[in-house]
Write a protein that holds these residues in place. Structure first.
Motif, PDB file in Angstrom:
ATOM      1  N   ALA A 132      -6.765 -17.760 -45.838  1.00  0.00           N
ATOM      2  CA  ALA A 132      -6.582 -16.359 -46.244  1.00  0.00           C
ATOM      3  C   ALA A 132      -6.970 -16.177 -47.714  1.00  0.00           C
ATOM      4  CB  ALA A 132      -5.131 -15.934 -46.020  1.00  0.00           C
ATOM      5  N   LEU A 133      -6.589 -17.143 -48.558  1.00  0.00           N
ATOM      6  CA  LEU A 133      -6.914 -17.047 -49.992  1.00  0.00           C
ATOM      7  C   LEU A 133      -8.417 -17.134 -50.218  1.00  0.00           C
ATOM      8  CD1 LEU A 133      -4.089 -19.175 -51.572  1.00  0.00           C
ATOM      9  CD2 LEU A 133      -4.813 -16.923 -52.390  1.00  0.00           C
ATOM     10  N   LEU A 134      -9.054 -18.086 -49.530  1.00  0.00           N
ATOM     11  CA  LEU A 134     -10.504 -18.255 -49.709  1.00  0.00           C
ATOM     12  C   LEU A 134     -11.246 -16.992 -49.281  1.00  0.00           C
ATOM     13  CD1 LEU A 134     -10.834 -21.954 -48.500  1.00  0.00           C
ATOM     14  CD2 LEU A 134     -11.419 -21.094 -50.792  1.00  0.00           C
ATOM     15  N   LYS A 135     -10.776 -16.385 -48.201  1.00  0.00           N
ATOM     16  CA  LYS A 135     -11.447 -15.164 -47.728  1.00  0.00           C
ATOM     17  C   LYS A 135     -11.220 -14.017 -48.710  1.00  0.00           C
ATOM     18  CE  LYS A 135     -11.736 -16.378 -42.908  1.00  0.00           C
ATOM     19  NZ  LYS A 135     -10.755 -16.806 -41.893  1.00  0.00           N
ATOM     20  N   ALA A 136     -10.022 -13.970 -49.300  1.00  0.00           N
ATOM     21  CA  ALA A 136      -9.711 -12.877 -50.230  1.00  0.00           C
ATOM     22  C   ALA A 136     -10.453 -13.045 -51.561  1.00  0.00           C
ATOM     23  CB  ALA A 136      -8.204 -12.817 -50.477  1.00  0.00           C
ATOM     24  N   CYS A 137     -10.793 -14.270 -51.928  1.00  0.00           N
ATOM     25  CA  CYS A 137     -11.450 -14.533 -53.220  1.00  0.00           C
ATOM     26  C   CYS A 137     -12.941 -14.258 -53.203  1.00  0.00           C
ATOM     27  CB  CYS A 137     -11.311 -16.007 -53.602  1.00  0.00           C
ATOM     28  SG  CYS A 137      -9.722 -16.415 -54.178  1.00  0.00           S
ATOM     29  N   HIS A 138     -13.577 -14.448 -52.068  1.00  0.00           N
ATOM     30  CA  HIS A 138     -15.042 -14.337 -51.949  1.00  0.00           C
ATOM     31  C   HIS A 138     -15.772 -15.286 -52.875  1.00  0.00           C
ATOM     32  CE1 HIS A 138     -14.371 -10.851 -49.505  1.00  0.00           C
ATOM     33  NE2 HIS A 138     -13.706 -10.262 -50.491  1.00  0.00           N
ATOM     34  N   THR A 139     -15.168 -16.423 -53.199  1.00  0.00           N
ATOM     35  CA  THR A 139     -15.851 -17.395 -54.055  1.00  0.00           C
ATOM     36  C   THR A 139     -15.346 -18.784 -53.666  1.00  0.00           C
ATOM     37  OG1 THR A 139     -16.255 -18.048 -56.357  1.00  0.00           O
ATOM     38  CG2 THR A 139     -14.088 -17.157 -55.886  1.00  0.00           C
ATOM     39  N   PRO A 140     -16.181 -19.825 -53.810  1.00  0.00           N
ATOM     40  CA  PRO A 140     -15.658 -21.172 -53.532  1.00  0.00           C
ATOM     41  C   PRO A 140     -14.589 -21.534 -54.561  1.00  0.00           C
ATOM     42  CG  PRO A 140     -17.885 -21.285 -54.451  1.00  0.00           C
ATOM     43  CD  PRO A 140     -17.598 -19.836 -54.210  1.00  0.00           C
ATOM     44  N   ILE A 141     -13.592 -22.273 -54.127  1.00  0.00           N
ATOM     45  CA  ILE A 141     -12.478 -22.653 -55.014  1.00  0.00           C
ATOM     46  C   ILE A 141     -12.488 -24.171 -55.194  1.00  0.00           C
ATOM     47  CG2 ILE A 141      -9.943 -22.724 -55.212  1.00  0.00           C
ATOM     48  CD1 ILE A 141     -11.064 -19.936 -55.593  1.00  0.00           C
ATOM     49  N   ALA A 142     -12.656 -24.609 -56.454  1.00  0.00           N
ATOM     50  CA  ALA A 142     -12.530 -26.034 -56.759  1.00  0.00           C
ATOM     51  C   ALA A 142     -11.050 -26.361 -56.751  1.00  0.00           C
ATOM     52  CB  ALA A 142     -13.124 -26.325 -58.135  1.00  0.00           C
ATOM     53  N   ALA A 143     -10.657 -27.439 -56.060  1.00  0.00           N
ATOM     54  CA  ALA A 143      -9.213 -27.723 -55.986  1.00  0.00           C
ATOM     55  C   ALA A 143      -8.941 -29.210 -55.778  1.00  0.00           C
ATOM     56  CB  ALA A 143      -8.570 -26.909 -54.863  1.00  0.00           C
ATOM     57  N   PRO A 144      -8.629 -29.926 -56.858  1.00  0.00           N
ATOM     58  CA  PRO A 144      -8.092 -31.283 -56.694  1.00  0.00           C
ATOM     59  C   PRO A 144      -6.605 -31.179 -56.380  1.00  0.00           C
ATOM     60  CG  PRO A 144      -8.145 -30.728 -59.010  1.00  0.00           C
ATOM     61  CD  PRO A 144      -8.662 -29.511 -58.264  1.00  0.00           C
ATOM     62  N   SER A 145      -5.962 -32.305 -56.104  1.00  0.00           N
ATOM     63  CA  SER A 145      -4.529 -32.261 -55.821  1.00  0.00           C
ATOM     64  C   SER A 145      -3.780 -31.709 -57.042  1.00  0.00           C
ATOM     65  CB  SER A 145      -4.027 -33.653 -55.461  1.00  0.00           C
ATOM     66  OG  SER A 145      -4.448 -34.584 -56.432  1.00  0.00           O
TER      67      SER A 145
END
Ligand code: AMP
Ligand code: MG
Length: 340
Positions: A132-145
């Motif tokens: 849901a967050l990725l769709k709402a952002c419209h941008t790739p999200i870099a995310a390490p732990s």
């Protein structure tokens, strides 16, 4: 910095929280998000300043590249130069899910995401809140732990809070994560794919889909340089020293007795059967099968911190299926290995 915290219950999506968190991400801030593996610390992967906030908050070495998270195969295609047929096969079989693909990158993501490499690690998480967050952002999200670099990865929002509150803009709490260990990282730039880090999707599962899969020799031999830059660092270390102890219940009990005779308070983490047969100052049962054990390891490594324990002893597990990832993380967390 004040860290905003939202709670999302599994039975209903909190759209207000998703929108607020997505707005912070779009504005270049860092937000910790739940995934099916562990909590990730997200930032806009196309924004170099935003990505550098991840490195700052975690204290992460800058030569360790980040995984870019996307909502779909279509979005993944925007980040890569080419998609080899074997990668496409594995994407169709295992995504969304705990599998990260190393592929030739095309310059869409900021340079500090890939730490200057010509390849990028990309993953399509299955967790409904991450989606849901990725769709709402419209941008790739870099995310390490979402942990302080070197510490056990976070499997609950409280783990994230303890490590990072005051250093990040937001935290989306959706309860404990599912797999409990990080994604499998698979390099698909060679003809035969290579596992750079064992994780949520096992070698056996991958081979059933695409035939032979190799494993980076550095995973078994510490003299080799690992192909995933992050694999060379100390990781997952609890605040109390942890020793891996090979052998059966009697062997483990002998080590407990020996340490207690030297006035040490001994904690133990072991599978249910082994745990039931031991006596020590504190014993934590990790579960009855390998998936349960995977889910409980990081929380247990953090738990001994407040227990006045001098050393944690942990039993070893068979390196089959998710056992490979379990033993990889335990070997990195341990300061000693005691064999029979
Ligand atoms: P983390 O995000 O902390 O779970 O770690 C991500 C892992 O993936 C680290 O071991 C990285 O070194 C590895 N990784 C990310 N991108 C690449 C890449 N392009 N090539 C090789 N390994 C990568
Ligand atoms: Mg990590």
């Amino acid at each position: 910095m004040e860290t905003k915290r939202w709670t999302i219950h599994s039975d209903e999506m909190n759209n207000h929280a998703i929108e607020e968190a997505a707005e912070l991400l779009r504005n270049g801030q860092t937000v910790a998000i739940p995934t099916e593996t562990v909590y990730g610390l997200g930032a806009d992967a196309t924004n170099e300043a935003a990505v550098s906030r991840i490195f700052q908050a975690k204290g992460r070495p800058e030569d360790n590249p980040l995984i870019a998270h996307v909502a779909s195969k279509q979005q993944l295609l925007h980040l890569v130069d080419t998609l080899p047929p074997v990668a496409e096969k594995l994407i169709d079989a295992f995504t969304p899910g705990p599998l990260t693909f190393v592929l030739p990158e095309n310059g869409t993501c900021a340079r500090n995401v890939t730490a200057g490499l010509s390849t990028i690690g990309v993953r399509i998480p299955s967790h409904p809140v991450a989606q849901a967050l990725l769709k709402a952002c419209h941008t790739p999200i870099a995310a390490p732990s979402a942990n302080i670099s070197g510490k056990p990865s976070p499997t609950t929002a409280d783990h994230v809070w303890n490590d990072l509150h005051g250093k990040i803009a937001g935290l989306v709490d959706a309860g404990p994560t599912g797999v409990g260990l990080e994604s499998t990282v698979i390099d698909c730039t060679q003809e035969i794919p290579v596992i750079l880090r064992p994780g949520g999707i096992t070698r056996e599962q991958l081979e059933r889909e695409c035939g032979t899969v190799m494993v980076d020799p550095a995973l078994a031999n510490t003299a080799e340089k690992p192909k995933a830059p992050g694999m060379k660092y100390t990781h997952y270390a609890p605040d109390v020293p942890m020793w891996l102890v090979d052998g059966d219940c009697a062997n483990l009990q002998a080590v407990i007795d020996r340490e207690q005779q030297q006035a040490k308070r001994v904690g133990v983490m072991a599978g249910d059967n082994t745990a039931a047969g031991l006596k020590a100052d504190k014993i934590v049962s990790l579960g009855s099968d390998l998936p349960d054990i995977a889910r409980n390891i990081y929380d247990t490594l953090r738990l001994f911190k407040n227990e006045d324990i001098d050393v944690i002893l942990c039993e070893t597990f068979p390196e089959t299926s998710i056992g490979q990832a379990i033993m990889n993380r335990l070997q990195k967390a341990a300061t000693a290995y005691i064999s029979e």
